[in-house]
Scaffold this motif. Sequence first.
Motif, PDB file in Angstrom:
ATOM      1  N   LYS A   1     -60.179  -9.287  -6.204  1.00  0.00           N
ATOM      2  CA  LYS A   1     -59.357  -9.109  -5.004  1.00  0.00           C
ATOM      3  C   LYS A   1     -60.297  -8.819  -3.841  1.00  0.00           C
ATOM      4  O   LYS A   1     -61.167  -7.956  -3.935  1.00  0.00           O
ATOM      5  N   ASN A   2     -60.135  -9.551  -2.760  1.00  0.00           N
ATOM      6  CA  ASN A   2     -60.964  -9.340  -1.572  1.00  0.00           C
ATOM      7  C   ASN A   2     -60.417  -8.192  -0.734  1.00  0.00           C
ATOM      8  O   ASN A   2     -59.202  -8.025  -0.638  1.00  0.00           O
ATOM      9  N   GLU A   3     -61.315  -7.439  -0.137  1.00  0.00           N
ATOM     10  CA  GLU A   3     -60.933  -6.372   0.783  1.00  0.00           C
ATOM     11  C   GLU A   3     -61.175  -6.847   2.198  1.00  0.00           C
ATOM     12  O   GLU A   3     -62.102  -7.608   2.454  1.00  0.00           O
ATOM     13  N   ASN A   4     -60.360  -6.382   3.104  1.00  0.00           N
ATOM     14  CA  ASN A   4     -60.485  -6.779   4.497  1.00  0.00           C
ATOM     15  C   ASN A   4     -61.868  -6.444   5.044  1.00  0.00           C
ATOM     16  O   ASN A   4     -62.545  -7.296   5.579  1.00  0.00           O
ATOM     17  N   ASN A   5     -62.294  -5.219   4.972  1.00  0.00           N
ATOM     18  CA  ASN A   5     -63.615  -4.790   5.453  1.00  0.00           C
ATOM     19  C   ASN A   5     -63.986  -5.372   6.819  1.00  0.00           C
ATOM     20  O   ASN A   5     -65.118  -5.750   7.060  1.00  0.00           O
TER      21      ASN A   5
ATOM     22  N   SER B   1     -60.954 -14.141  -4.677  1.00  0.00           N
ATOM     23  CA  SER B   1     -62.075 -15.054  -4.873  1.00  0.00           C
ATOM     24  C   SER B   1     -62.183 -15.358  -6.358  1.00  0.00           C
ATOM     25  O   SER B   1     -61.943 -14.477  -7.196  1.00  0.00           O
ATOM     26  N   PHE B   2     -62.562 -16.601  -6.663  1.00  0.00           N
ATOM     27  CA  PHE B   2     -62.713 -17.055  -8.041  1.00  0.00           C
ATOM     28  C   PHE B   2     -64.063 -17.758  -8.174  1.00  0.00           C
ATOM     29  O   PHE B   2     -64.388 -18.619  -7.353  1.00  0.00           O
ATOM     30  N   LEU B   3     -64.822 -17.393  -9.200  1.00  0.00           N
ATOM     31  CA  LEU B   3     -66.131 -17.997  -9.440  1.00  0.00           C
ATOM     32  C   LEU B   3     -66.202 -18.458 -10.895  1.00  0.00           C
ATOM     33  O   LEU B   3     -65.985 -17.672 -11.815  1.00  0.00           O
ATOM     34  N   HIS B   4     -66.488 -19.741 -11.067  1.00  0.00           N
ATOM     35  CA  HIS B   4     -66.585 -20.329 -12.407  1.00  0.00           C
ATOM     36  C   HIS B   4     -68.050 -20.339 -12.838  1.00  0.00           C
ATOM     37  O   HIS B   4     -68.944 -20.445 -11.987  1.00  0.00           O
TER      38      HIS B   4
ATOM     39  N   GLY C   1     -70.503 -22.630 -11.272  1.00  0.00           N
ATOM     40  CA  GLY C   1     -70.914 -22.418  -9.887  1.00  0.00           C
ATOM     41  C   GLY C   1     -69.805 -22.706  -8.886  1.00  0.00           C
ATOM     42  O   GLY C   1     -69.941 -22.416  -7.701  1.00  0.00           O
ATOM     43  N   ARG C   2     -68.722 -23.298  -9.341  1.00  0.00           N
ATOM     44  CA  ARG C   2     -67.589 -23.576  -8.435  1.00  0.00           C
ATOM     45  C   ARG C   2     -67.011 -22.257  -7.937  1.00  0.00           C
ATOM     46  O   ARG C   2     -66.759 -21.349  -8.715  1.00  0.00           O
ATOM     47  N   PHE C   3     -66.798 -22.186  -6.636  1.00  0.00           N
ATOM     48  CA  PHE C   3     -66.290 -20.976  -5.988  1.00  0.00           C
ATOM     49  C   PHE C   3     -65.122 -21.363  -5.092  1.00  0.00           C
ATOM     50  O   PHE C   3     -65.226 -22.304  -4.310  1.00  0.00           O
ATOM     51  N   VAL C   4     -64.007 -20.652  -5.234  1.00  0.00           N
ATOM     52  CA  VAL C   4     -62.861 -20.861  -4.361  1.00  0.00           C
ATOM     53  C   VAL C   4     -62.286 -19.511  -3.950  1.00  0.00           C
ATOM     54  O   VAL C   4     -62.423 -18.516  -4.658  1.00  0.00           O
ATOM     55  N   MET C   5     -61.648 -19.517  -2.791  1.00  0.00           N
ATOM     56  CA  MET C   5     -60.924 -18.350  -2.295  1.00  0.00           C
ATOM     57  C   MET C   5     -59.482 -18.796  -2.088  1.00  0.00           C
ATOM     58  O   MET C   5     -59.240 -19.875  -1.550  1.00  0.00           O
ATOM     59  N   VAL C   6     -58.543 -17.956  -2.535  1.00  0.00           N
ATOM     60  CA  VAL C   6     -57.138 -18.336  -2.501  1.00  0.00           C
ATOM     61  C   VAL C   6     -56.321 -17.291  -1.764  1.00  0.00           C
ATOM     62  O   VAL C   6     -56.406 -16.095  -2.054  1.00  0.00           O
ATOM     63  N   GLU C   7     -55.543 -17.775  -0.809  1.00  0.00           N
ATOM     64  CA  GLU C   7     -54.551 -16.955  -0.107  1.00  0.00           C
ATOM     65  C   GLU C   7     -53.210 -17.273  -0.745  1.00  0.00           C
ATOM     66  O   GLU C   7     -52.716 -18.398  -0.645  1.00  0.00           O
ATOM     67  N   PHE C   8     -52.637 -16.303  -1.439  1.00  0.00           N
ATOM     68  CA  PHE C   8     -51.350 -16.502  -2.101  1.00  0.00           C
ATOM     69  C   PHE C   8     -50.205 -16.241  -1.133  1.00  0.00           C
ATOM     70  O   PHE C   8     -50.242 -15.295  -0.347  1.00  0.00           O
ATOM     71  N   LYS C   9     -49.201 -17.088  -1.206  1.00  0.00           N
ATOM     72  CA  LYS C   9     -47.982 -16.954  -0.403  1.00  0.00           C
ATOM     73  C   LYS C   9     -46.786 -17.026  -1.332  1.00  0.00           C
ATOM     74  O   LYS C   9     -46.828 -17.715  -2.348  1.00  0.00           O
ATOM     75  N   ARG C  10     -45.716 -16.330  -0.988  1.00  0.00           N
ATOM     76  CA  ARG C  10     -44.557 -16.289  -1.891  1.00  0.00           C
ATOM     77  C   ARG C  10     -43.826 -17.620  -1.971  1.00  0.00           C
ATOM     78  O   ARG C  10     -43.178 -17.921  -2.964  1.00  0.00           O
TER      79      ARG C  10
END
Length: 89
Positions: A25-29, A38-41, A44-53
């Motif tokens: 889980k990312n923090e605002n900071n 953030s997700f890291l495989h 080396g694949r890296f993605v960031m996901v913004e979840f919406k309802r």
Amino acid sequence: MKQEERELERRCVAYARRKGWDAWKNENNGNKGIPDYSFLHPSGRFVMVEFKRNEKARIRPEQVTWQQKHPTVVFFCWDFEMFLKIIEL
């Protein structure tokens, strides 16, 4: 955060971890609009996901900026099938 969004996050994070991804889980900071997770495989694949309802949920301008700056990394997600497509790119 709405219950639907929280449940989607929980399901997606659990699935990704079962598939070998690290997830946090990312923090605002001070980074306004930073995606939720953030997700890291190991590959080396890296993605960031913004979840919406759902697909009609409001996307803030700061969130759009993150996606515009990093279009191959930042994704919006409002259902599990969409998440599968994101991590299988």
